[in-house]
Design an enzyme around this catalytic site. Sequence first.
Site, mmCIF file in Angstrom:
data_model
loop_
_atom_site.group_PDB
_atom_site.id
_atom_site.type_symbol
_atom_site.label_atom_id
_atom_site.label_comp_id
_atom_site.label_asym_id
_atom_site.label_seq_id
_atom_site.Cartn_x
_atom_site.Cartn_y
_atom_site.Cartn_z
ATOM 1 N N HIS A 27 0.847 -1.196 0.000
ATOM 2 C CA HIS A 27 0.000 0.000 0.000
ATOM 3 C C HIS A 27 0.878 1.241 0.000
ATOM 4 C CE1 HIS A 27 -4.050 -1.737 1.574
ATOM 5 N NE2 HIS A 27 -3.452 -2.568 0.751
ATOM 6 N N TYR A 45 -8.606 5.603 7.909
ATOM 7 C CA TYR A 45 -8.704 5.958 9.336
ATOM 8 C C TYR A 45 -9.699 7.117 9.417
ATOM 9 C CZ TYR A 45 -4.411 3.290 10.375
ATOM 10 O OH TYR A 45 -3.465 2.296 10.542
ATOM 11 N N PRO A 82 -3.552 0.003 19.039
ATOM 12 C CA PRO A 82 -3.372 -0.474 17.669
ATOM 13 C C PRO A 82 -3.449 0.615 16.586
ATOM 14 C CG PRO A 82 -5.559 -1.049 18.489
ATOM 15 C CD PRO A 82 -4.827 -0.434 19.628
ATOM 16 N N LYS A 136 1.633 -0.657 15.163
ATOM 17 C CA LYS A 136 3.060 -0.839 15.481
ATOM 18 C C LYS A 136 3.376 -2.097 16.297
ATOM 19 C CE LYS A 136 4.748 2.625 13.339
ATOM 20 N NZ LYS A 136 4.917 2.191 11.965
ATOM 21 N N TYR A 175 4.766 6.069 10.031
ATOM 22 C CA TYR A 175 3.856 4.963 9.675
ATOM 23 C C TYR A 175 4.600 3.872 8.898
ATOM 24 C CZ TYR A 175 -0.609 2.727 8.673
ATOM 25 O OH TYR A 175 -1.656 1.831 8.634
HETATM 26 C C1 PHB Z 1 -5.754 -4.331 10.835
HETATM 27 O O1 PHB Z 1 -5.801 -4.540 9.606
HETATM 28 O O2 PHB Z 1 -6.153 -5.174 11.654
HETATM 29 C C2 PHB Z 1 -5.217 -3.033 11.319
HETATM 30 C C3 PHB Z 1 -4.681 -2.150 10.413
HETATM 31 C C4 PHB Z 1 -4.190 -0.939 10.869
HETATM 32 C C5 PHB Z 1 -4.229 -0.626 12.210
HETATM 33 C C6 PHB Z 1 -4.751 -1.519 13.124
HETATM 34 C C7 PHB Z 1 -5.261 -2.734 12.678
HETATM 35 O O3 PHB Z 1 -3.757 0.574 12.632
#
Ligand code: PHB
Length: 391
Positions: free
Chosen positions: A75, A202, A294, A298, A386
């Site tokens: 990505h 997000y 989460p 990380k 990130y």
């Molecule tokens: C996930 O795909 O489970 C996931 C992706 C990004 C995050 C947290 C969880 O920041």
Amino acid sequence: MATRRTQVGIIGAGPAGLLLAQLLMRENIDTVILESRDRTHVEGRIRAGVLEQGTVNLLGEAGMGEEVMRDGQVHGGIEISLDGRRSRIDLAGLTGTSGVTVYGQTQVVRTLIAKRLGAGGEIVFEADGVVPIDVESNRPRLRYRSGGVEHELVCDFIAGCDGFHGVSRSHVPGARVYERVWPHAWLGILAEAPPPSPELIYARHPRGFALYSMRPPGRSRLYLQCEPDIDPAEWPDGRIWEELRRRLGPDDAGMLQEGPVLERLVASMRSVVTEPMHHGRLFLAGDAAHIVPPTGAKGLNLAASDVHYLSRAIVESCRGGSGARLEAYSRTALARVWKAERFSWWMTTLLHRPVDHEGFEARILLAELEYLLSSPVAMASLAENYVGLPL
Ligand code: PHB
Ligand code: APR
């Protein structure tokens, strides 16, 4: 009591323990993994799935490059939705990297277990009452029960990779634990439905945070900010989809395709760092030493970077080196851990609906988000963290 020897005794068959064992196996260093749960349980856990390039490289060193190349999705960006307006953060363009790789942690664990067992490596599943002893001596041991028999494993080094609820941390006397328990939680959903967008979204919304992620090839992994004490049973499929649509905003709600919800569970959120990550010949790695919320994805990446430092330090020591890297392990790992803690704390603060959502701080956060989404310099800082700071 059955007694035997190994060079490195590893507690825990999560990503940290499994990856460490693979990296050491490739250097001909003998390891035994002691895991308290059974294989089905360990292989069934669903966790975040965003890999930094450094983690991808390490998985390559551990012999699973082919699987990540084949099934991982690269990505080049993520999207941030603020009150229903989407902006893209060009991770690749802003950092000069290819971005991140989406590859489920469940798959990481399953593949590493298969590789280890396939190469004749040992994992003792359902090892009971594992306890490290004499870690200050040069003959540390692991005691445990397996199949009703008491065992003792004599080691050169012990790696505590047993996660947040493990025993290792309590064997670092005088350790200082820095902790923040967040007032937020996530309702995590796995759905048999294609993700709304090819990149992660997000979303910050007055009703709370939402994350739209994926489990390639065709499933959605979705999260909704919720109170920590909710009962997932009160969230039937219809309520989940409606809330996910609302938090995406009216313009984008149509991008969501519904499907059966396969799993729903509530995850609480903590930030924790244990200092030091080392006592005598016991070394902590991964969630055994630190937890991140989460939001920045990380957790797995930090487990991987700890294991990167620890495996190199153990190899140096086993080859007759000075032991300087082992001595520096805790310091080296913690320097990176704190930066990822900071980033995870920042992402979490910025994107969640604050408890006092009408106060001064709430307005400051909104101003910060608007600044972020209008400033290439601010976006570059997010992107740099990130995709992962250098190892
Ligand atoms: C996930 O795909 O489970 C996931 C992706 C990004 C995050 C947290 C969880 O920041
Ligand atoms: N004895 C043996 N094994 C134990 C014990 C114990 N006393 N306690 C816990 N374990 C095992 C757990 O059953 C688990 O399989 O240790 C393993 C720890 O694995 P994880 O919790 O996955 O931790 P880690 O390997 O550090 O991976 C970190 O996983 O928790 C996620 O989000 C986190 O992505 C991060 C990554």
